[in-house]
Write an enzyme that holds these catalytic residues in place. Structure first.
Site, short mmCIF file in Angstrom:
data_model
loop_
_atom_site.label_atom_id
_atom_site.label_comp_id
_atom_site.label_asym_id
_atom_site.label_seq_id
_atom_site.Cartn_x
_atom_site.Cartn_y
_atom_site.Cartn_z
N HIS A 155 1.07 -1.44 0.32
CA HIS A 155 -0.24 -0.18 0.02
C HIS A 155 0.78 1.31 0.28
O HIS A 155 0.25 2.66 -0.81
CB HIS A 155 -0.77 0.04 1.25
CG HIS A 155 -1.69 0.87 1.48
ND1 HIS A 155 -2.83 1.32 1.17
CD2 HIS A 155 -1.42 2.25 2.10
CE1 HIS A 155 -3.52 2.20 1.14
NE2 HIS A 155 -2.71 2.98 2.20
N GLU A 156 1.63 1.42 0.45
CA GLU A 156 2.84 2.69 0.88
C GLU A 156 3.79 2.44 -0.43
O GLU A 156 4.02 3.84 -0.59
CB GLU A 156 3.49 2.17 2.40
CG GLU A 156 2.76 2.37 3.28
CD GLU A 156 2.01 3.79 3.75
OE1 GLU A 156 2.51 4.34 3.10
OE2 GLU A 156 0.69 3.03 4.72
N HIS A 159 2.20 4.50 -3.10
CA HIS A 159 2.47 5.69 -2.44
C HIS A 159 3.71 6.36 -3.27
O HIS A 159 4.26 7.44 -4.03
CB HIS A 159 1.45 6.07 -1.59
CG HIS A 159 0.62 6.40 -1.03
ND1 HIS A 159 -0.23 6.66 -0.87
CD2 HIS A 159 0.21 5.37 0.23
CE1 HIS A 159 -1.35 6.41 -0.17
NE2 HIS A 159 -1.35 6.06 0.47
N ASP A 166 -4.37 7.76 -1.57
CA ASP A 166 -5.71 6.80 -0.75
C ASP A 166 -6.81 6.67 -0.67
O ASP A 166 -7.45 8.27 -1.74
CB ASP A 166 -5.87 7.42 0.76
CG ASP A 166 -3.91 7.14 1.06
OD1 ASP A 166 -3.99 5.50 1.00
OD2 ASP A 166 -3.72 7.67 2.76
#
Length: 903
Positions: A155-156, A159, A166
């Site tokens: 998830h990170e 980014h 998000d």
């Protein structure tokens, strides 16, 4: 004419210097060169390394399938701090360092929790700065709250690497859809759940209950939370809830929720995360690995930071006699050795003209005697040609002769000349593993100089005529270890032109986070001035208290005994000569104690090089530890090769170039080009009269309070709460100066106002609400040129259908704005109007968007689309479930950003 406002972000961060650049490369579907660095303050724990490895292994397999067998993690370096014990399996780093790591393992400043997050403030598709995990997150069981650590890492990583955002919104967890149903802000809408108020406690007992509607907005009450069902069938999306077992993919065009008021829709023009990911450079020419079902296991290298090794490589060729360059170089180098370089570092020095000479092999900086030995060899004469390669090779030799590896060592190369043979040693520079920081002095310095910095991940600086440019550059070349208490900070750096026999006064605030190892330095061009320095308690230091350099470098310095007093210091300087002369004032300091995190300012420009016309964005980050500092004045000073200076204020208002409001990132467009060549950047951050405050880190990972299973709520452990007085304490008045390095502009036309090629800035915070039978609008004014000046007029259009504004803005109904006169950029605009009465009913929804105009016919991008609903609250409010039709319910105000081309 179409202009692109797409910029490439070269990140900077708190604790990290400018020009942070990742070493990560993608080769044959595998990511190489990932650096995970442990902060020196983290206690030694073998389990931490083991858990990092397990997280990466798990993440690699998850990433492989999430990207449809396209990418995985091949090799990762874990950087061990110097504070840990040495082991035989630990290797020496090359150019890997804490300050440029992809993942930081460090405690938060305040104990507000262990939420993982990525520092990300660029445009859609721009890489982030770093991922932050706390040791507690990596060492304790967070499975119910965040899901498996490998999934959190992916998830990170999305980014950090691909610039997606998000798909939840903690500030607006619910919205009302076009079908007039209350929906949880999520992607995809196939994720099911219930809406509950948890832990409502009265009289010692706590209950869970269904959410009630707010009668003013029609949305759920503020305490309402979306609780996902434990059992799901939806595979999307990793950027919403990666911790759900069923979620293994990113939202695609088919499953993306374009209506959700989240940052992904705002920043990426309602594009799905998968669409943005597939548009990244990683996937342009990449085929899936269809022949295998799982990726190869990642390999790990354990690297242990070494003591700092720095070699000065200084130009003393004939041209260094011009404009007092040799004097100024020596003044700045002396300041670096005495005030900036950390104690315990190994420092050497090489000088070069047509030939190079080792003046000092590596010397450990312990006390005044050790750095005086180096200062004694600063060059006093300038003659001969310019052999930059000769200087670099001698620098490597000075390091290796002292039994140190060139890998991970730093060279500070300062030159004002050209070397046509410089490219011949590029390969040797690459093989050395050294980091080259370059300082171009004057307009004739070799144009390829910055290539050395780029290929070795070093800093790049440009200094014009005055000494401050050099001092600012040297002051920025600080420790790369992550030990922030070691770093020297600039409180003042100013050039003063004082008429003959005249006095000039000034002040410098010293705040409570600093004061150790504090120096006050004055330089001059003709004759030593008279000096009076007074601390906040009234103690005075005069000229006789200042130490003059033995080598006649036209500078004096005072080291403040002990810890410098907190408060405002005042200084007075008198030019004793009959002619006017330039005096400079520099004040440096360090953290008050090893346990005190100082306020730090860093700066950078969005691109190292740019062809005209390309708008640049100036970024400054002001922080204490990992916490943003808000409410301060931040000024950027940009100087070109002719000495032309542009000074302007940076903003943290979430408008124009600034992505997020109140995140401690101060931003502004720069378009005032005055010729081709190098430009230098520095910023001055100031807090006055108790306006500054600390804030919590934004964009944290989504905390899941619990799950719904078989009709029951299974709560997770409650999240630690932060009291308001702890989360946003006031901090002292302070002053910080920071160099943002240099950048280059090319193909600028020779004459004219070049900024006029840019349109007015896009409005991104348009807000709308009904007040009686009128709609009230508010937004931040853009400029005539991006975020500078004043637009000529506004064009506001309205429709009952959002697609009218998204797809065909020019044909939507026009609002009369003849009485609306635009304000100066950055101001708050307010405007209200009355829609046609025949079109207003209870529950009527209007969509509004706006363009700023500069005559003749140059318009901004269309703003975000604001939404307002005329709502009369029902007399007996009910409690609808998620998905219940509520056509009479008002819409909360939120912006659905529409990003289109600039015409």
């Amino acid at each position: 004419m179409v202009f692109s406002l797409k910029v490439i972000l070269f990140p900077s961060l708190l604790l990290l210097p400018v020009l942070k650049s990742s070493q990560v490369t993608l080769n044959n579907n595998g990511y190489d060169g990932i650096v995970i660095a442990i902060n020196p303050s983290v206690p030694e724990d073998e389990k931490l390394i083991q858990n990092i490895k397990e997280m990466v292994i798990e993440a690699s397999a998850y990433l492989f399938h999430a990207t449809k067998r396209r990418v995985y993690f091949r090799n990762v370096s874990i950087l061990i701090p110097m504070t840990w014990k040495s082991k035989s399996e630990y290797l020496i780093p090359k150019q890997e360092s804490y300050d440029q790591a992809d993942v930081l393992v460090a405690d938060p400043n305040l104990k507000y929790g262990d939420d993982p997050y990525t520092l990300q403030y660029g445009q859609c598709g721009d890489k982030g700065q770093y991922i932050h995990f706390t040791p507690n997150f990596l060492l304790t069981n967070n499975l119910p709250t965040y899901g498996p650590r490998g999934r959190v890492f992916v998830h990170e990583w999305a980014h950090l690497r691909w610039g997606v955002f998000d798909e939840y919104n903690v500030d607006q967890p619910f919205y009302i859809s076009r079908r007039n149903t209350i929906e949880a802000t999520r992607c995809s809408t196939h994720i099911t759940g219930v809406n509950m108020v948890l832990h409502e406690c009265k009289g010692g007992s706590c209950i869970e209950r269904p959410c009630r509607r707010n009668p003013k907005t029609g949305l759920y009450e503020a305490k309402c939370t979306f609780i996902p069902n434990r059992s799901q069938t939806a595979k999307e999306s990793i950027m919403f809830m990666q911790n759900l077992d069923s979620v293994t993919e990113f939202c695609t065009e088919k499953t993306h929720n374009k209506e959700a008021p989240n940052l992904q829709n705002k920043m990426c023009n309602h594009r799905s995360t998968w669409d943005v990911i597939m548009s990244s450079e990683d996937f342009q020419h990449l085929s899936p690995m269809t022949e295998i079902n799982s990726p190869p296991r990642p390999t790990f290298s354990l690297l242990k930071s070494k003591q700092r090794v720095v070699c000065l490589v200084l130009d003393k060729s004939g041209s260094m006699y011009r404009e007092d360059r040799l004097f100024r170089m020596n003044q700045a180098a002396e300041l670096y050795l005495i005030q900036i370089i950390e104690k315990g570092s190994l420092v050497g020095m090489v000088t070069f003209d047509s030939f190079a000479k080792i003046q000092n092999n590596l010397t450990k900086i312990i006390d005044e005697n050790t750095y005086q030995k180096i200062i004694a060899n600063l060059p006093q004469e300038a003659n001969g040609g310019t052999s930059i390669c000769g200087g670099l090779k001698a620098g490597f030799q000075a390091i290796s002769q002292s039994n140190q590896s060139t890998s991970g060592s730093e060279i500070i190369l300062l030159t004002d000349g050209e070397d046509k043979q410089m490219s011949l040693c590029f390969e040797e520079v690459k093989q050395s593993g050294a980091i080259i920081h370059t300082i171009a002095l004057g307009p004739s310095a070799d144009k390829e100089l910055e290539t050395l910095s780029y290929m070795t991940r070093g800093h790049r600086f440009y200094a014009h005529k005055d000494i401050n440019g050099l001092i600012d550059a040297f002051s920025r070349i600080s420790s790369r270890s992550g030990n922030i208490s070691q770093q020297a900070l600039q409180l003042e750096s100013k050039t003063l032109n004082i008429p003959g026999k005249k006095w000039i006064n000034g002040t410098v605030p010293v705040d409570s986070t600093v004061g150790n190892d504090t120096f006050f330095v004055v330089t001059w061009t003709i004759q030593k001035p008279e000096i009076i320095l007074q601390d906040p308690k009234g103690k005075k230091y005069t000229t006789s208290d200042f130490q003059e350099d033995k080598l006649n470098i036209r500078s004096v310095r005072l080291r403040i005994p002990g810890i410098a007093e907190t408060g405002t210091w005042t200084y007075s300087l008198r030019n004793n000569h009959t002619k006017s002369q330039l005096l400079t004032v520099t004040m440096t300091t360090r953290a008050r104690s090893p346990t005190t995190l100082p306020v730090i300012a860093t700066a950078h420009i969005s691109q190292n090089t740019a062809p005209y016309p390309s708008p640049m964005i100036v970024y400054a980050r002001v922080s204490q530890g990992f916490l943003p500092v808000l409410g301060i004045n931040v000024t950027a000073i940009i100087e070109n090769e002719d000495g032309h200076q542009v000074t302007f204020e940076l903003w943290d208002n979430g408008a124009g170039a600034d992505t997020v409001k109140n995140d401690g990132i101060y931003s502004r467009y720069f378009t005032d080009y005055h010729g081709n060549g190098r430009y230098s950047l520095k910023v001055h951050a100031q807090a006055r009269k108790n306006t500054a405050r600390l804030s919590q880190q934004q964009n944290k990972a989504l905390y899941i309070p619990g799950y719904a299973e078989n009709g029951k709520i299974i709560p997770n452990p409650p999240k630690p709460e932060v009291k308001e007085d702890v989360a946003e304490p006031q901090i002292d008045d302070f002053s910080r100066l920071a160099s943002g390095g240099s950048f280059s502009i090319s193909v600028v036309p020779p004459n004219g106002n070049h900024s006029q090629v840019f349109p007015p800035g896009k409005i991104v915070d348009l807000d709308a609400k009904f007040q009686g039978d009128r709609i009230q609008l508010s937004w931040t004014a853009p400029g005539k040129v991006l975020d500078k000046g004043r637009a000529d007029s506004y064009m506001i259009r309205i429709s009952k259908h959002v697609l009218d504004l998204q797809e065909n803005f020019d044909k939507a109904a026009l609002i009369n704005t003849s009485g609306l006169i635009p304000k100066e950029a950055g101001s708050v605009e307010n405007f209200e109007f009355k829609p046609e009465p025949s079109k207003i009913e209870n529950g009527t929804t209007f969509y509004i968007a706006i363009q700023a105009i500069r005559e003749p016919n140059v318009t901004s991008e269309v703003s975000n689309i604001a939404q307002a609903t005329n709502f009369i609250p029902p007399q007996e409010p009910s409690i609808p479930d998620l998905g219940t039709n509520i056509s009479a319910i008002s819409l909360a105000i939120f912006g659905l950003a529409v990003i289109v081309s600039i015409f």
